[in-house]
Design a protein around this motif. Structure first.
Motif, mmCIF file in Angstrom:
data_model
loop_
_atom_site.group_PDB
_atom_site.id
_atom_site.type_symbol
_atom_site.label_atom_id
_atom_site.label_comp_id
_atom_site.label_asym_id
_atom_site.label_seq_id
_atom_site.Cartn_x
_atom_site.Cartn_y
_atom_site.Cartn_z
ATOM 1 N N UNK A 177 42.586 30.240 28.895
ATOM 2 C CA UNK A 177 43.408 31.381 29.329
ATOM 3 C C UNK A 177 42.654 32.700 29.141
ATOM 4 N N UNK A 178 41.974 32.826 28.025
ATOM 5 C CA UNK A 178 41.222 34.057 27.755
ATOM 6 C C UNK A 178 40.115 34.258 28.788
ATOM 7 N N UNK A 179 39.513 33.166 29.191
ATOM 8 C CA UNK A 179 38.397 33.258 30.146
ATOM 9 C C UNK A 179 38.837 33.632 31.561
ATOM 10 N N UNK A 180 40.141 33.655 31.776
ATOM 11 C CA UNK A 180 40.629 34.087 33.099
ATOM 12 C C UNK A 180 40.282 35.551 33.342
ATOM 13 N N UNK A 181 39.981 36.271 32.285
ATOM 14 C CA UNK A 181 39.570 37.666 32.433
ATOM 15 C C UNK A 181 38.324 37.765 33.301
ATOM 16 N N UNK A 182 37.528 36.720 33.286
ATOM 17 C CA UNK A 182 36.267 36.732 34.038
ATOM 18 C C UNK A 182 36.495 36.712 35.551
ATOM 19 N N UNK A 183 37.711 36.351 35.983
ATOM 20 C CA UNK A 183 38.010 36.403 37.418
ATOM 21 C C UNK A 183 37.914 37.850 37.895
ATOM 22 N N UNK A 184 38.350 38.750 37.017
ATOM 23 C CA UNK A 184 38.343 40.164 37.368
ATOM 24 C C UNK A 184 37.046 40.853 36.934
ATOM 25 N N UNK A 185 36.545 40.423 35.785
ATOM 26 C CA UNK A 185 35.314 41.017 35.232
ATOM 27 C C UNK A 185 34.309 39.891 34.990
ATOM 28 N N UNK A 186 33.571 39.505 36.015
ATOM 29 C CA UNK A 186 32.713 38.322 35.885
ATOM 30 C C UNK A 186 31.597 38.471 34.856
ATOM 31 N N UNK A 187 31.241 39.693 34.520
ATOM 32 C CA UNK A 187 30.131 39.859 33.570
ATOM 33 C C UNK A 187 30.588 39.981 32.119
#
Lengths: 329, 457
Positions: free
Chosen positions: B72-82
């Motif tokens: 769930x936390x890694x879903x942030x990477x959808x918006x901020x891939x870096x």
């Protein structure tokens, strides 16, 4: 007639004295150099925390914001409005008295038996020592299981012989004796030290006492005890400090008896049942690190330090006194 | 020229001076050990889409749950891939505090333990999230009031709810059928009557199966979980403890004593209790069939289905005091909280991550399905992807009932809860002759603790 005037204190020293003085200074520097690591370690890991603890004990300090000076408020609270510190102090004092006596007597008893064994000494010694190697948390959980009042093997065996084993860790009256049993089970280290002292008593003394008609009790009283008294004193001081610092076993036993394995983050189970396992160090920890009352916790720590130092000083003084009396006799 | 004695004297003087200086330095160091509270003020700017940075997260999740939350936390990477999310599991509240104090906190802290929120909020350990909420125009009404309340302290929003725990009644349907009980108890009179019908004693008088045990604190029997069902409040309008003046607490303790007396005394209940397994083991009392009814959180549903899939059970809202029938259907709530600690290196990115896991419906539903907790927003509660069997649905209904009650955040952490639970233990054991006088002592203890805090007392 010639008069020799006393050398003035501020007059220049003779070259020989200067050399001797320089040599002494060099020796002092060498000693200081070699002592430096130990002294530094002492200052950082003992001196600083000690001074900091005393300073914090006069403050209100939540670990996050700067401490504010409150004078003797923390000490006043300890002796007036805060009720659980008295419960915790009572529990620890109970352990200091009962656990110390039981631990030293038990270790001495086991060591005496082992010292008289003719065969299987190595095996018995190892078996008696092994429990002291068990990690305290694991040993406590195992003990809580063994003494479980409903399905524990101890109560089942007692039931076979018609004895109602009781609630052990689930009863406020039995929890501290149960913790004492746990401490006795793990007192192998002290037992080994006392055993070494017992084996060190010269056998000639026993032979001489026997020739004088002394029975086993008198031999033990007049030969064994005086010979091993320094080791026993060490055992007593060691046990007092052990009891004053009683933490892990109390916290795990209270939590396990309350049906929870969650010790970290949950202060509600600490001390269960009915705060009978709430020891002074446990309450100090809860106050400092759970309730963020570090100033108050520091005041508790200072009191603990004073009490343990007082106990040790009294015991050492008493031993020296009795040794002097013995030598004089 | 100075003599050796003079030099020695001077050296001693210097040593004394050094020692005094060292002590003074230590004292200064001690008093200046921590920076002033802060961390509030303006919202930090969100990271740029291409910014490369690592956001550190501390949580207590382990094993399977750790994987669910990490995903769930890694879903942030959808918006901020870096942006890389480094999730450190098995970090309890003590470690979070220590990291803040040591000046090396994570960017995001997740705690299971809402009782510490008042302390963290009041001493500035967690940053105020209000500027972020205002900047991003977030409507917090999508979260129930009780849940909003337990994530804020005295108006300062220093955490967000990630998932919620809701408490209700679990009951063994086989035992209910055998005893001829057709519906779960709705009030304490029915709870007591059903307890009598469901309890079985051994020939020696010991308890074989308990209808409902009152032992406290034990499993879901915590004063704070029971309190809402009896209308019991901790603090008065003056912010001080007023348990002795609360009819709810008295009713709760009297009900508890009634149950203890029914079983034949405290020792009998303790004897039985000691034979019940650990709270999160397969031998837990309700799961092993030794308890016919039990208060517990929605998470028990997953434990039962995982550890004892053959157990036939159902769930219902907790029974309430007879005079509070209008409150039936609600219950106690607590939950996982998420915050930005003081001194976090990337507060802007941390807020983006918090938004992702507390307000994004898809992420919340995925986590709720994985962890079997209640998702905290109204949108996620009704999302068709939310898996909810009848036992779990009870808790979703309680959550949406508008009758939720949470613990009031307090600057003394859980000191007041410990005081009440300690009292409950003594009360059940018959060690308190006068209930009102006993509760007055608890009030004094709690008020003494409150007086130690700048905002208390």
């Amino acid at each position: 007639m010639t008069t020799t005037l006393p050398a003035r204190a501020d007059s220049a020293p003779a070259p020989g004295r200067l050399r001797a003085g320089a040599g002494r200074a060099r020796r002092h520097r060498t000693v200081a150099f070699f002592m430096a690591p130990a002294a530094l370690g002492f200052l950082i890991f003992f001196g600083y925390p000690l001074v900091a603890t005393v300073v914090y004990s006069f403050t209100k300090y939540d670990l996050i914001n700067p401490p504010t000076f409150v004078g003797f408020d923390n000490y006043a609270r300890m002796f007036s409005t805060e009720p659980l510190v008295r419960t915790a102090a009572y529990n620890t004092l109970w352990l200091v008295v009962v656990l110390t006596v039981c631990r030293v007597v038990f270790a001495l008893g086991v060591a005496s038996v082992i010292s008289r064994l003719r065969s299987g000494v190595g095996l018995v010694r190892t078996l008696c020592y092994l429990p002291s190697l068990a990690p305290p948390a694991a040993a406590t959980l195992a003990f809580v299981f063994l003494f479980n009042s409903e399905f524990g093997p101890v109560n089942r065996i007692l039931k076979l012989v018609g004895i109602d084993g009781g609630l052990w860790f689930n009863s406020p009256a039995m929890s501290k004796p149960s913790l004492t049993l746990l401490a006795l089970w793990g007192s192998g280290e002290l037992m080994i030290i006392i055993l070494a002292a017992l084996l060190d008593v010269p056998p000639e003394q026993y032979e001489a006492a026997q020739l004088d008609g002394a029975g086993p009790i008198r031999r033990f009283w007049h030969v064994t005890l005086p010979s091993i008294s320094p080791v026993l004193l060490f055992g007593v001081i060691n046990s007092i400090i052990y009891a004053l610092q009683f933490f892990t076993q109390a916290i795990v036993a209270g939590s396990a008896a309350a049906g929870s394995a969650d010790v970290a983050g949950n202060s509600k189970y600490i001390g269960a049942p009915q705060n009978s396992t709430l020891t002074y160090p446990v309450w100090l920890y809860v106050q400092g690190f759970r309730y963020f009352n570090m100033g108050y916790a520091a005041a508790m720590a200072v009191l603990l330090f004073v009490v343990s130092a007082g106990f040790t000083w009294l015991l050492v003084r008493q031993l020296r006194k009795s040794q002097h009396q013995e030598e004089a006799a | 020229m100075p003599t050796l004695t003079q030099r020695t004297g001077r050296a001693r003087g210097s040593l004394l001076l050094c020692a005094a200086a060292a002590v003074a330095l230590l004292a200064t160091a001690c008093s200046g050990a921590a920076a002033p509270a802060g961390g509030g003020g303006a919202a930090a700017a969100p990271p740029g889409r291409g910014d490369k940075l690592t956001v550190t997260v501390y949580s207590k999740f382990t094993a399977r749950e750790y994987d669910v939350v990490t995903k769930a936390l890694n879903k942030l990477r959808d918006k901020y891939p870096n942006i890389e999310v480094r999730h450190e599991g098995n970090q309890d509240d003590d470690k979070i505090t220590q990291s803040i104090r040591g000046g090396n906190p994570p960017d995001v802290a997740i705690s299971f333990y809402t009782d510490n929120l008042g302390v963290w909020c009041s001493n500035g350990s967690f940053q105020d999230l209000q500027p972020y909420i205002e900047r991003d125009g977030i409507d917090l009404n999508q979260i129930p009031k009780a849940v909003r309340d337990y994530t804020a302290y005295q108006g300062k929003r220093c955490a967000m709810p990630m998932l919620a725990d809701v408490f209700g009644l679990y009951y063994n349907t086989d035992m209910f059928a055998k005893a001829g009980i057709t519906a779960p108890p709705k009030n304490t009179t029915e709870l007591f009557e059903d307890t009598k019908k469901l309890t079985q004693f051994n020939p020696d008088g010991s308890i074989k199966v308990a209808g409902f045990i009152p032992s406290m604190p034990f499993y879901g029997n915590q004063a704070q979980y029971w309190a809402p069902n009896f209308g019991a409040n901790y603090f008065g309008p003056d912010g001080k403890s007023h348990l002795a003046d609360s009819p709810g607490w008295k009713a709760m303790f009297q009900f508890q004593k009634q149950l203890v007396d029914f079983y034949g005394g405290h020792d009998k209940v303790e004897q039985f209790k000691s034979g019940l397994g650990d709270e999160y083991s397969a031998d837990q009392g309700f799961q092993s069939g030794k308890l016919a009814m039990a208060y517990d959180g929605e998470y028990r549903d997953a434990f039962v289905k995982d550890q004892v899939p053959t157990l036939k059970f159902a769930t219902a809202p907790a029974p309430v005091l007879d005079s509070m029938s209008d409150q039936y259907g609600g219950g106690f709530t607590t939950g996982t909280i998420i915050a930005i600690p003081k001194g976090a290196k990337h507060p802007g990115a941390a807020w983006e991550l918090i938004k992702q896991v507390t307000l994004d419906t898809g992420t919340l539903v995925e986590m709720a399905n994985g962890l079997k907790n209640v998702p905290s927003t109204t949108a996620s509660l009704t999302d068709p992807k939310l898996v909810a069997d009848p036992q779990f649905k009870t808790f979703l209904d309680i959550y949406a009932s508008g009758k939720l009650v949470a613990n009031p955040p307090s600057p003394i952490g859980d000191a007041h809860l410990k005081a009440v639970n300690d009292f409950a233990e003594k009360w059940q054991a018959g060690a308190v002759p006068d209930l009102t006088a006993g509760l007055k002592q608890v009030d004094a203890q709690i008020n003494d603790a409150l007086a130690q805090k700048p905002t208390g007392g």
